[in-house]
Design an enzyme around this catalytic site. Structure first.
Site, PDB file in Angstrom:
ATOM      1  N   GLN A 112       0.815  -1.225   0.000  1.00  0.00           N
ATOM      2  CA  GLN A 112       0.000   0.000   0.000  1.00  0.00           C
ATOM      3  C   GLN A 112       0.843   1.267   0.000  1.00  0.00           C
ATOM      4  O   GLN A 112       0.315   2.352  -0.212  1.00  0.00           O
ATOM      5  CB  GLN A 112      -0.943   0.003   1.215  1.00  0.00           C
TER       6      GLN A 112
ATOM      7  N   CYS B  84     -10.479  -8.750   0.981  1.00  0.00           N
ATOM      8  CA  CYS B  84     -10.230 -10.179   1.173  1.00  0.00           C
ATOM      9  C   CYS B  84     -11.047 -10.757   2.315  1.00  0.00           C
ATOM     10  O   CYS B  84     -11.262 -11.942   2.390  1.00  0.00           O
ATOM     11  CB  CYS B  84      -8.755 -10.422   1.437  1.00  0.00           C
TER      12      CYS B  84
ATOM     13  N   SER C 189       2.878  -4.706  -5.208  1.00  0.00           N
ATOM     14  CA  SER C 189       1.880  -5.302  -6.097  1.00  0.00           C
ATOM     15  C   SER C 189       1.496  -4.309  -7.188  1.00  0.00           C
ATOM     16  O   SER C 189       1.230  -3.142  -6.891  1.00  0.00           O
ATOM     17  CB  SER C 189       0.659  -5.668  -5.249  1.00  0.00           C
TER      18      SER C 189
ATOM     19  N   HIS D 210      -1.223  -4.051  -9.172  1.00  0.00           N
ATOM     20  CA  HIS D 210      -2.590  -3.528  -9.342  1.00  0.00           C
ATOM     21  C   HIS D 210      -2.972  -2.462  -8.325  1.00  0.00           C
ATOM     22  O   HIS D 210      -4.036  -1.858  -8.432  1.00  0.00           O
ATOM     23  CB  HIS D 210      -3.615  -4.668  -9.372  1.00  0.00           C
TER      24      HIS D 210
HETATM   25  N1  PLP Z   1      -0.525  -6.823   1.317  1.00  0.00           N
HETATM   26  C1  PLP Z   1      -1.339  -5.757   1.458  1.00  0.00           C
HETATM   27  C2  PLP Z   1      -1.057  -4.743   2.512  1.00  0.00           C
HETATM   28  C3  PLP Z   1      -2.444  -5.616   0.605  1.00  0.00           C
HETATM   29  O1  PLP Z   1      -3.255  -4.556   0.754  1.00  0.00           O
HETATM   30  C4  PLP Z   1      -2.673  -6.609  -0.381  1.00  0.00           C
HETATM   31  C5  PLP Z   1      -3.866  -6.524  -1.258  1.00  0.00           C
HETATM   32  O2  PLP Z   1      -4.966  -6.226  -0.812  1.00  0.00           O
HETATM   33  C6  PLP Z   1      -1.782  -7.688  -0.494  1.00  0.00           C
HETATM   34  C7  PLP Z   1      -0.720  -7.756   0.387  1.00  0.00           C
HETATM   35  C8  PLP Z   1      -1.956  -8.758  -1.529  1.00  0.00           C
HETATM   36  O3  PLP Z   1      -1.516  -8.292  -2.773  1.00  0.00           O
HETATM   37  P1  PLP Z   1      -1.936  -9.066  -4.129  1.00  0.00           P
HETATM   38  O4  PLP Z   1      -3.371  -8.775  -4.333  1.00  0.00           O
HETATM   39  O5  PLP Z   1      -1.080  -8.458  -5.206  1.00  0.00           O
HETATM   40  O6  PLP Z   1      -1.616 -10.494  -3.918  1.00  0.00           O
END
Ligand code: PLP
Length: 401
Positions: free
Chosen positions: A181, A327, A201, A203
């Site tokens: 983030q 999630c 990440s 996206h």
């Molecule tokens: N870590 C954090 C702090 C996130 O906000 C997210 C996604 O919501 C992830 C990890 C997971 O990333 P990815 O969707 O690319 O697997």
């Protein structure tokens, strides 16, 4: 129907049109395998190299081999912790925080169940700040790795990761940060820190989904998770997702260009939304740390009503936000982050995260400020809890108290 308003950019962002454009040739004429010796491979290999350089610049990395391309934040988080346990023999403890993403917390819980590993979960206070005394006490010669996020996905609270990494080094442990983030939202300079590993990440920064990267500082002990070919210097086997890598590189380049806008204009939009809501609606408060937080994230708890109900009515008005992390949505339990911050259930249940990006405008904020008061009033009129409390002062206001 009014123009839709998207305020869920911490869940995912719109892939930038320039990113899509940069990717397209790598689905068609530039289809070669970057490992191939012939010209088809060589031109694609050059594009992968350029993408790596633009990520280095965004992160302030010193060497190109410090960047490994992955499929996203989850893979990179898993890579960090699993690699550290293998690479640090004789050390079987992990330190993490109570407010990490499930990509870290559920892996840690799994490891504790299935391997001889001890996990220290460090608590946070009402603003989401780490208990530094508990962190220091947990560090020892047995610590293999510390995994603490750079910024929280639900509240935007920023952790002092450079200082935390220094403390981890004092006991010889590896330090990993989930910066999914933070990357693209605030300036980073890894070469001036002792952070060994970092996850990002694509996206979350207007890049393609299913793309990401792992930073591993030169000289850091590392064991690859995937066994197979020699790609990424043998550290992440499997033919590279070349369109995705090129897209991620473009997204990193654009993130640097837009950084100033993110920390000024986007932050001002967020602040106007918060102030406007607090002025118009009784019994709500902002969660997280107002002093050190991401410029794009506002998490507001509305007392005595359910977040799901609020989101549903907002959605009918064309406004997208979220309650807790995407999630964990679908569960009626309040977010583990707000629970760890000791926010009472009556407020945590009604917490909404509004997350902005460079795509948002003043008109978006105006629309939300117009729509929210009647939504909250309507839901409260139906809430048995509200009838009892009826406009009493907010029971808990860690930020604006
Ligand atoms: N870590 C954090 C702090 C996130 O906000 C997210 C996604 O919501 C992830 C990890 C997971 O990333 P990815 O969707 O690319 O697997």
């Amino acid at each position: 129907m009014p123009t839709p308003v998207y305020l869920d950019n911490n869940a995912t962002t719109r892939c930038d049109a320039e990113v899509v454009e940069a990717m397209l040739p790598f689905f068609t004429e530039q289809f070669g395998n970057p490992s191939s010796m012939h010209a088809f491979g060589a031109s694609v290999g050059g594009a992968v190299k350029a993408a790596r350089a633009s990520l280095m610049k965004l992160l302030g990395a010193e060497f190109d081999h410090e960047i490994i391309f992955t499929s996203g934040g989850t893979e990179s988080d898993n890579m960090a912790i699993l690699s550290a346990l293998e690479a640090m023999p004789g050390r079987d403890e992990i330190i993490t925080s109570a407010v990490e993403h499930p990509a870290v917390l559920s892996l840690c819980a799994h490891l504790e169940k299935t391997r001889d590993v001890k996990v220290h979960v460090i608590p946070v206070d009402g603003r989401g700040l780490l208990d530094i005394a508990a962190y220091r006490a947990a560090l020892s010669e047995k610590t293999a790795v510390v995994s603490i996020m750079w910024a929280n996905n639900e509240t935007g609270t920023i952790f002092p990761v450079a200082e935390l990494a220094e403390l981890a080094k004092e006991v010889g442990a590896l330090f990993h940060t989930d910066a999914v983030q933070a990357v693209g939202k605030i300036p980073l300079d890894l070469k001036s820190t002792k952070i060994d590993m970092l996850s990002l990440s694509g996206h979350k920064l207007h890049g393609p989904k299913g793309t990401g990267a792992f930073y591993v500082k030169r000289g850091t002990r590392f064991r690859s998770l995937l066994k197979g070919g020699h790609q990424e210097r043998g550290r992440r086997a499997g033919t590279e997702n070349t369109p995705g890598i090129v897209g991620l590189g473009k997204a990193a380049e654009l993130a640097l260009i837009h950084m100033e806008d993110e920390v000024t204009r986007v932050a001002a939009l967020r602040d106007r939304l918060e102030k406007g809501i607090l002025q118009r609606i009784p019994n709500c408060f902002v969660t997280g740390n107002p002093a050190e937080r991401l410029p794009n994230t506002a998490n507001i708890a509305f007392e005595y009503i359910e977040g799901e109900g609020i989101l549903l009515l907002m959605n009918r008005e064309g406004i997208a936000a979220s309650s807790g992390s995407a999630c964990t949505s679908g569960s009626l339990e309040p977010s583990h982050v707000l629970r760890a911050m000791n926010i009472p259930y009556t407020a945590a249940h009604g917490a909404i995260r509004f997350s902005f990006s460079r795509d948002n405008t003043d008109a978006d904020v105006d629309r939300v400020l117009e729509v929210m008061p009647p939504i909250i009033e309507k839901l409260r009129a139906l809430s048995p809890f509200w009838k009892g409390a009826n406009e009493a002062p907010a029971t808990f206001n860690p930020v604006y108290a």
